[in-house]
Design an enzyme around this catalytic site. Sequence first.
Site, short mmCIF file in Angstrom:
data_model
loop_
_atom_site.label_atom_id
_atom_site.label_comp_id
_atom_site.label_asym_id
_atom_site.label_seq_id
_atom_site.Cartn_x
_atom_site.Cartn_y
_atom_site.Cartn_z
N ARG A 52 0.82 -1.24 0.00
CA ARG A 52 0.00 0.00 0.00
C ARG A 52 0.84 1.27 0.00
NH1 ARG A 52 -2.97 -2.98 3.96
NH2 ARG A 52 -4.63 -4.14 2.91
N LYS A 84 2.50 11.26 -11.70
CA LYS A 84 1.60 10.40 -12.49
C LYS A 84 2.34 9.10 -12.75
CE LYS A 84 -1.44 13.45 -15.10
NZ LYS A 84 -1.81 13.92 -16.45
N GLU A 123 8.54 17.64 -25.35
CA GLU A 123 7.93 18.02 -24.06
C GLU A 123 8.50 19.35 -23.56
OE1 GLU A 123 5.32 16.39 -23.04
OE2 GLU A 123 5.55 14.21 -23.26
N LYS A 182 6.45 22.87 -14.68
CA LYS A 182 5.65 21.70 -14.30
C LYS A 182 5.37 21.71 -12.80
CE LYS A 182 4.55 16.97 -14.85
NZ LYS A 182 4.68 15.72 -15.55
N GLU A 223 -5.15 16.79 -11.35
CA GLU A 223 -5.74 17.17 -12.64
C GLU A 223 -7.25 17.37 -12.58
OE1 GLU A 223 -3.70 15.50 -16.06
OE2 GLU A 223 -5.55 15.61 -17.18
N ARG A 231 -3.98 21.25 -14.50
CA ARG A 231 -2.92 20.31 -14.92
C ARG A 231 -3.13 19.76 -16.32
NH1 ARG A 231 0.28 15.68 -11.43
NH2 ARG A 231 1.52 14.93 -13.18
N ASN A 234 -1.08 18.42 -21.07
CA ASN A 234 -1.38 17.42 -22.09
C ASN A 234 -1.54 18.03 -23.47
OD1 ASN A 234 -1.39 14.80 -20.89
ND2 ASN A 234 -3.08 15.53 -19.64
N HIS A 240 -1.34 15.88 -26.57
CA HIS A 240 -1.44 14.47 -26.16
C HIS A 240 -2.73 13.79 -26.63
CE1 HIS A 240 1.97 15.67 -23.78
NE2 HIS A 240 2.08 14.50 -23.18
N HIS A 292 -1.71 10.59 -28.20
CA HIS A 292 -2.03 9.26 -27.64
C HIS A 292 -2.77 8.41 -28.68
CE1 HIS A 292 -1.69 10.37 -23.07
NE2 HIS A 292 -0.52 10.20 -23.65
N HIS A 299 6.89 8.28 -27.77
CA HIS A 299 5.87 9.13 -27.13
C HIS A 299 6.09 10.61 -27.52
CE1 HIS A 299 3.08 10.67 -24.14
NE2 HIS A 299 4.04 11.45 -23.67
P1 NAD Z 1 11.73 5.31 -22.49
O1 NAD Z 1 11.60 5.20 -21.05
O2 NAD Z 1 11.23 4.19 -23.34
O3 NAD Z 1 13.25 5.61 -22.86
C1 NAD Z 1 13.60 5.78 -24.20
C2 NAD Z 1 14.75 4.85 -24.63
O4 NAD Z 1 15.97 5.37 -24.15
C3 NAD Z 1 14.65 3.45 -24.07
O5 NAD Z 1 15.07 2.54 -25.05
C4 NAD Z 1 15.63 3.46 -22.91
O6 NAD Z 1 16.13 2.21 -22.59
C5 NAD Z 1 16.70 4.37 -23.44
N1 NAD Z 1 17.49 5.08 -22.47
C6 NAD Z 1 17.08 5.64 -21.30
N2 NAD Z 1 18.07 6.35 -20.76
C7 NAD Z 1 19.12 6.24 -21.58
C8 NAD Z 1 20.42 6.79 -21.57
N3 NAD Z 1 20.81 7.65 -20.65
N4 NAD Z 1 21.27 6.46 -22.57
C9 NAD Z 1 20.86 5.65 -23.57
N5 NAD Z 1 19.63 5.12 -23.66
C10 NAD Z 1 18.78 5.42 -22.67
O7 NAD Z 1 10.97 6.62 -23.04
P2 NAD Z 1 10.85 8.11 -22.47
O8 NAD Z 1 10.73 8.96 -23.68
O9 NAD Z 1 11.86 8.42 -21.48
O10 NAD Z 1 9.44 8.07 -21.72
C11 NAD Z 1 8.25 7.84 -22.41
C12 NAD Z 1 7.22 7.34 -21.41
O11 NAD Z 1 7.00 8.35 -20.44
C13 NAD Z 1 5.88 7.03 -22.03
O12 NAD Z 1 5.43 5.80 -21.53
C14 NAD Z 1 4.99 8.15 -21.55
O13 NAD Z 1 3.65 7.76 -21.42
C15 NAD Z 1 5.60 8.47 -20.22
N6 NAD Z 1 5.33 9.83 -19.76
C16 NAD Z 1 4.87 9.98 -18.50
C17 NAD Z 1 4.65 11.25 -18.00
C18 NAD Z 1 4.21 11.40 -16.57
O14 NAD Z 1 3.84 12.52 -16.19
N7 NAD Z 1 4.26 10.38 -15.76
C19 NAD Z 1 4.88 12.37 -18.79
C20 NAD Z 1 5.37 12.18 -20.08
C21 NAD Z 1 5.60 10.90 -20.56
N1 GLY Z 2 2.65 14.87 -18.55
C1 GLY Z 2 1.39 15.35 -18.12
C2 GLY Z 2 1.26 15.50 -16.65
O1 GLY Z 2 2.15 15.19 -15.91
O2 GLY Z 2 0.23 15.90 -16.21
#
Ligand code: NAD
Ligand code: GLY
Length: 365
Positions: free
Chosen positions: A126, A148, A190, A232, A242, A246, A250, A253, A257, A270
């Site tokens: 939890r 998130k 972003e 942010k 949100e 917030r 997006n 997005h 998405h 993404h």
């Molecule tokens: P990812 O986590 O898939 O990383 C991208 C690639 O880079 C992967 O292949 C990873 O292994 C590689 N990698 C990571 N760090 C590295 C480094 N230092 N050197 C070499 N390779 C490296 O993708 P991302 O773009 O980081 O994240 C996308 C995800 O984030 C999506 O799932 C999206 O929905 C999510 N997201 C979440 C929020 C949130 O607020 N929580 C906001 C935006 C995006």
């Molecule tokens: N990336 C959108 C949020 O964090 O709300």
Amino acid sequence: MKKPALNVIVPVGIEGRSYDIVIGSGLIERGDSWDGLPGATAAVIVTNSTVEKLYAQQLAHALSIRYAKVSLVVLPDGESHKSWESLNTIFDHLLAAACDRKTVLFALGGGVVGDMTGFAAACYMRGVPFVQVPTTLLAQVDSSVGGKTAINHPLGKNMIGAFYQPVRVVSDLDTLKTLPQREIAAGLAEVIKYGPIADDGFFSWIEEHLDALLGLEAEPLAYAIRRSCEIKALVVSQDERESGLRAILNFGHTFGHAIEAGLGYGEWLHGEAVGCGMVMAADLSERLGLIDATYSSRIRQIVKRAGLPTIGPRLGIDRYFELMGRDKKSESGDIRFVLIDAPGHAILRSAPDAQVRAVIESNTG
Ligand code: NAD
Ligand code: GLY
């Protein structure tokens, strides 16, 4: 000799759950990056098979000074693994290692690892504390901040998740040196987003410094990450869950998405989908008379200059509508878009189907 102070700290103020984002070089291996974290016997690093080879050993070494037991969970790499299976791999490890409820999880990787580790931390016993150690530009400017957490479902992206804040974010700028150029561009999507939605001056600054950012020049890069985190943090501190404001984060997005889900997760990154989605949302804003053609064209140009796609895949107009109808911002089937209504300002609203159709027709192919 006393070590120099850590570089920049951006506070995230959420009542009862405030934390710092620490941004700087060489942070992973510095012992003082981890000072003041919750005490525990065990630390568990969650990472993926790519990042493990690059940074897991450094982090495990630094943490072994504070925690008696440091172990590692290595997940398969990729958006298509942001799934129940990966989440269960984390739980299997925590249970097999008899981790108690004080155990601290460390999310070492990009947004995929960060979102999944955060969700695992929210659920395990939890709730256990977790630290974000983002290693992609996208994760450093966006996903590691704000709490998130989620996994994907075949019927929708990030559909299963929780709001759960980390206890700290440690963004080591040096990790970006190993990031492929395509991932840098995806992260820039972003960064660009924050300009039109919240800070027109920052938008102009990005236009001026885009080439330096693409070249990973240290000073502009550090500023872009810091300013993105400040914006942010400000938004999240006013509307953690949100209920209103917030949603502006997006921008791009709703279309983005739909592109990701329509093509199958992982086909487009993404950030690529968000970049193209911002072009489409800017076009919609222009068609609705909210911004002029010059502003909409500036958004298209900056996305293009960043090396991101500006034309979406031809999924079919009805398919776009179907996928966008599943967006979390939709209410009773009414699709709502983040639109720009003035330079540096965004609103959430619905739009007439005819205008949305026109946007899809003109911006896909
Ligand atoms: P990812 O986590 O898939 O990383 C991208 C690639 O880079 C992967 O292949 C990873 O292994 C590689 N990698 C990571 N760090 C590295 C480094 N230092 N050197 C070499 N390779 C490296 O993708 P991302 O773009 O980081 O994240 C996308 C995800 O984030 C999506 O799932 C999206 O929905 C999510 N997201 C979440 C929020 C949130 O607020 N929580 C906001 C935006 C995006
Ligand atoms: N990336 C959108 C949020 O964090 O709300």
